[in-house]
Design an enzyme around this catalytic site. Structure first.
Site, PDB file in Angstrom:
ATOM      1  N   CYS A 116     -83.889  33.445  16.364  1.00 29.97           N
ATOM      2  CA  CYS A 116     -83.105  32.217  16.437  1.00 29.97           C
ATOM      3  C   CYS A 116     -83.925  31.022  15.960  1.00 29.97           C
ATOM      4  O   CYS A 116     -85.029  30.778  16.460  1.00 29.97           O
ATOM      5  CB  CYS A 116     -82.620  31.975  17.863  1.00 29.97           C
ATOM      6  SG  CYS A 116     -81.619  30.472  18.023  1.00 29.97           S
ATOM      7  N   GLY A 241     -72.813  38.284  10.365  1.00 30.38           N
ATOM      8  CA  GLY A 241     -72.717  37.176  11.301  1.00 30.38           C
ATOM      9  C   GLY A 241     -71.579  36.240  10.958  1.00 30.38           C
ATOM     10  O   GLY A 241     -70.414  36.505  11.249  1.00 30.38           O
TER      11      GLY A 241
END
EC number: 1.3.1.-
Length: 348
Positions: A116, A241
């Protein structure tokens, strides 16, 4: 690497993938996305062809486990196996405890987040910030693997901190040595965030360097791109994603293209309407009326923003405050779409 490379081969994504003791039914994965990959979204993607979906990041701090937000993220009731939970943090002991806590809650795979790039995550030396400290990476991996010896532990990471400090190969080899059972590599550095082109050559190098499964992630937006990425990286699976937002049928589109070499027909207007309304029904049940209406808006936008008249519809929908109003507006919008065509058609 340019997206113009020519695919030379592809893997059969319909084949199962063995990850430690867990068999994943196919090789099309849903990426963990904060605020997106909740249980209703994961379940929908699995129904439409994804074999595997990872939860939103779960906090490693035990003080947060009782919060409503964390409890909702750890709710897997009725979800199709395998159940995969991603944990995030920077303290090896806390992460080990979080792994055991989630296994006790039903997790069948534990995924460690070192990918992330969000500032609020990196600010506390978690996510992709960990890539700057390989000693700490090793401590975390060993602690989590030891804490859940009967549960596969996987790692999602980036190619490095920035273009001058890329260490994906080091991290991959270290992870394999520590007992990690699968690697998912987003082909960007932390500094890249989501800009530029994904480094498929780095994913290919990692795949060649380890014996455990490697999953390619980054910029896979179409069936054609999926085939090209598989050919360029030789990855064992691909993870989708942002391209699945508002397009959860992308998984079956990819599977069809890789099997038959041609594009499958776009969903019919009625099918798209039914998928969206079914998604919203599950979403409302999961979040309740007030929070459900508010958090559903982003999903409705993703489904409709590229359709003819989408922006005008979004402007109207954003002013609605009840589930009934949202559903009625969607019915009317798709009725207008059906009046002029039978299948989805996106604006350029």
């Amino acid at each position: 690497m340019s997206t113009a490379f020519a695919p030379t081969s592809h893997k059969d994504v319909s084949c199962p993938l063995q990850v430690g003791s867990v068999q994943i039914p196919n090789r099309l994965f849903v990426a963990p996305m904060a605020g997106v990959t909740d249980r209703p979204f994961r379940q929908l993607c699995k129904e439409l062809g994804a074999g595997y979906a990872v939860s939103e990041m779960a906090a490693s701090n035990p003080r947060l486990w009782a919060s409503e937000k964390t409890a909702r993220r750890l709710n897997h009731e009725g979800e199709v196996d395998p159940i995969a939970v991603q944990i995030a943090g920077s303290d090896p002991e806390m992460l080990a405890e979080a792994a055991q806590f989630n296994v006790d809650k039903g997790a069948q795979i534990i995924d460690i987040n070192m990918g992330c790039p969000a500032k609020k995550v990196c600010r506390v030396a978690a996510g992709s910030a960990l890539l700057r400290d390989e000693t700490l990476v090793k401590q975390i991996l060993e602690a989590v693997v030891s804490a859940v010896p009967n549960t596969p532990v996987t790692l999602k990471f980036r190619t490095g901190w920035d273009r001058e400090h890329k260490n994906a190969l080091n991290i991959a080899r270290l992870a394999e040595q520590c007992g990690i059972q699968m690697l998912t590599l987003h082909g960007r550095t932390r500094a890249d965030l989501y800009t530029g082109s994904a480094e498929y050559e780095t994913i290919a190098a990692v795949k060649a360097a380890v014996k455990i499964p490697v999953v390619a992630n980054g910029d896979i937006t179409s069936p054609e791109k999926a085939q090209a990425v598989l050919a360029a990286t030789q990855a064992d699976a691909i993870m989708i994603g942002r391209a699945a937002q508002g397009r959860p049928w992308i998984f079956r589109e990819i599977a069809y293209y890789l099997r038959y070499g041609e594009t499958c027909p776009a969903p019919t207007i009625e099918e798209a309407r039914s998928v969206l309304l079914a998604h919203l029904k599950a979403h409302y049940q999961f979040y309740g009326e007030v929070l459900g209406v508010r958090t559903a808006r982003k999903h409705i936008i993703w489904y409709t923003q590229h359709l003819v008249g989408g922006q005008a519809f979004i402007d109207q929908m954003n002013r609605l405050d009840t589930t009934e109003e949202q559903e009625a507006a969607i019915d009317a919008f798709f009725a207008d779409q059906a009046a002029v065509r039978t299948r989805l058609a996106y604006c350029e």
